[in-house]
Design an enzyme around this catalytic site. Structure first.
Site, PDB file in Angstrom:
ATOM      1  CB  SER A   1      -0.895   0.017   1.238  1.00  0.00           C
ATOM      2  OG  SER A   1      -1.394   1.324   1.429  1.00  0.00           O
TER       3      SER A   1
ATOM      4  CG  HIS B   1      -3.950  -1.419  -1.465  1.00  0.00           C
ATOM      5  ND1 HIS B   1      -5.104  -2.124  -1.728  1.00  0.00           N
ATOM      6  CD2 HIS B   1      -4.265  -0.569  -0.453  1.00  0.00           C
ATOM      7  CE1 HIS B   1      -6.059  -1.747  -0.909  1.00  0.00           C
ATOM      8  NE2 HIS B   1      -5.584  -0.794  -0.126  1.00  0.00           N
TER       9      HIS B   1
ATOM     10  CG  ASP C   1      -4.910   2.717   0.893  1.00  0.00           C
ATOM     11  OD1 ASP C   1      -5.909   1.975   0.897  1.00  0.00           O
ATOM     12  OD2 ASP C   1      -3.765   2.336   1.213  1.00  0.00           O
TER      13      ASP C   1
ATOM     14  CG  MET D   1      -7.752   7.669   2.443  1.00  0.00           C
ATOM     15  SD  MET D   1      -6.902   7.646   4.020  1.00  0.00           S
ATOM     16  CE  MET D   1      -6.230   5.973   3.994  1.00  0.00           C
TER      17      MET D   1
ATOM     18  CG  HIS E   1      -9.149   0.601  -0.296  1.00  0.00           C
ATOM     19  ND1 HIS E   1      -8.522   0.401   0.922  1.00  0.00           N
ATOM     20  CD2 HIS E   1     -10.481   0.617  -0.026  1.00  0.00           C
ATOM     21  CE1 HIS E   1      -9.433   0.299   1.877  1.00  0.00           C
ATOM     22  NE2 HIS E   1     -10.627   0.438   1.330  1.00  0.00           N
TER      23      HIS E   1
ATOM     24  CG  MET F   1     -10.974   3.869   2.334  1.00  0.00           C
ATOM     25  SD  MET F   1      -9.385   3.708   3.158  1.00  0.00           S
ATOM     26  CE  MET F   1      -8.325   3.688   1.736  1.00  0.00           C
TER      27      MET F   1
ATOM     28  CG  MET G   1     -11.672  -2.019   5.474  1.00  0.00           C
ATOM     29  SD  MET G   1     -10.150  -1.746   4.553  1.00  0.00           S
ATOM     30  CE  MET G   1      -9.093  -0.963   5.788  1.00  0.00           C
TER      31      MET G   1
ATOM     32  CG  ASP H   1      -6.209  -2.436   3.380  1.00  0.00           C
ATOM     33  OD1 ASP H   1      -5.109  -2.256   3.918  1.00  0.00           O
ATOM     34  OD2 ASP H   1      -6.792  -1.575   2.690  1.00  0.00           O
TER      35      ASP H   1
END
Ligand code: DX5
Ligand code: ZN
Length: 218
Positions: free
Chosen positions: A7, A32, A34, A36, A65, A67, A136, A174
């Site tokens: 990640s 990966h 992330d 956000m 991913h 979020m 998660m 994750d």
């Protein structure tokens, strides 16, 4: 065989391309990413323009991913940026089935992520539409948190649900994955392990990525 997805959240953001080259050299299976938004989770990272640039410097498949709240607003942007897998949170979109269909209509893999407190039953009826389930194992928002032990039962239940349906859905976890729990977790039937701080926090990122990969060589 379990795949490893470093990640980028724990990488040095001033040197993203160098960091990616290191995990590529170490044999990472996915990258990966992330995303956000400061709303769905209390942290902000990066979005499609950054991902689009990074896509040009590596051939590792991008596991994105999201979020973010109401991810349906940005699906096309992330597809165009180069996502190979696009995962949304079940808690973040009202019409999850529609959102999944929209992702799949672009010809990429669609995933759903569940926060620790969200029951597996929330996706039971749309299982056949999914390519990936992301469990998660920490509360999303930050790297470097501890694995929530009660998630072991959820991982086992998810594996069972997938197998009962004879499905090819990938099971990914994750949060809080380290060198010392990765093998044990992979044995629960996890297809993809995400590891952020355990990889990018290491002094030698190439070596650490290889150490993860070597755990799964039979
Ligand atoms: C957390 C992110 C994770 C994070 C994991 O919200 O979704 O991908 O990078 O970090 P570690 O592996 O440090 O727990
Ligand atoms: Zn993540």
């Amino acid at each position: 065989m379990t795949d490893i997805a470093p990640s980028l959240l724990s990488a040095d953001f001033a040197f993203l391309s160098d960091e990616i080259k290191k995990v590529e050299k170490g044999g990472a299976d996915y990258l990966h990413l992330d995303v956000m938004d400061g709303i769905f989770v209390p942290n902000i990272t990066f979005g499609p323009p950054v991902i689009k640039k990074l896509k040009k410097i590596t051939s590792i498949p991008f596991d994105v991913h999201l979020m973010i709240d109401k991810p349906e607003r940005y699906i096309k942007d992330f597809v165009d940026a180069g996502a190979d897998i696009l995962t949304v949170h079940a808690e973040a979109t009202t019409h999850l089935h529609r959102t999944i269909q929209e992702i799949k209509s672009h010809g990429i893999k669609a995933g759903v992520s569940l926060n620790p407190a969200t029951p597996l039953s929330s996706i039971e009826y749309i299982l056949e539409d999914l390519d990936l389930i992301l469990i998660m194992t920490v509360n999303p928002g930050f790297g470097g948190q501890s694995f929530i032990k009660s998630m072991v039962d959820k991982i086992i239940d998810t594996r069972r649900l997938i197998d009962e349906r004879n499905s090819k859905i990938l099971l990914e976890i994750d949060g809080g994955v380290k060198l010392d729990n990765a093998l044990e977790l992979s044995k629960l039937g996890v297809d993809i392990l995400v590891a952020g701080s355990a990889i990018f926090g290491a002094e030698d990122v190439v070596k650490r990525t290889k150490e993860f990969k070597n755990l799964f060589v039979k």
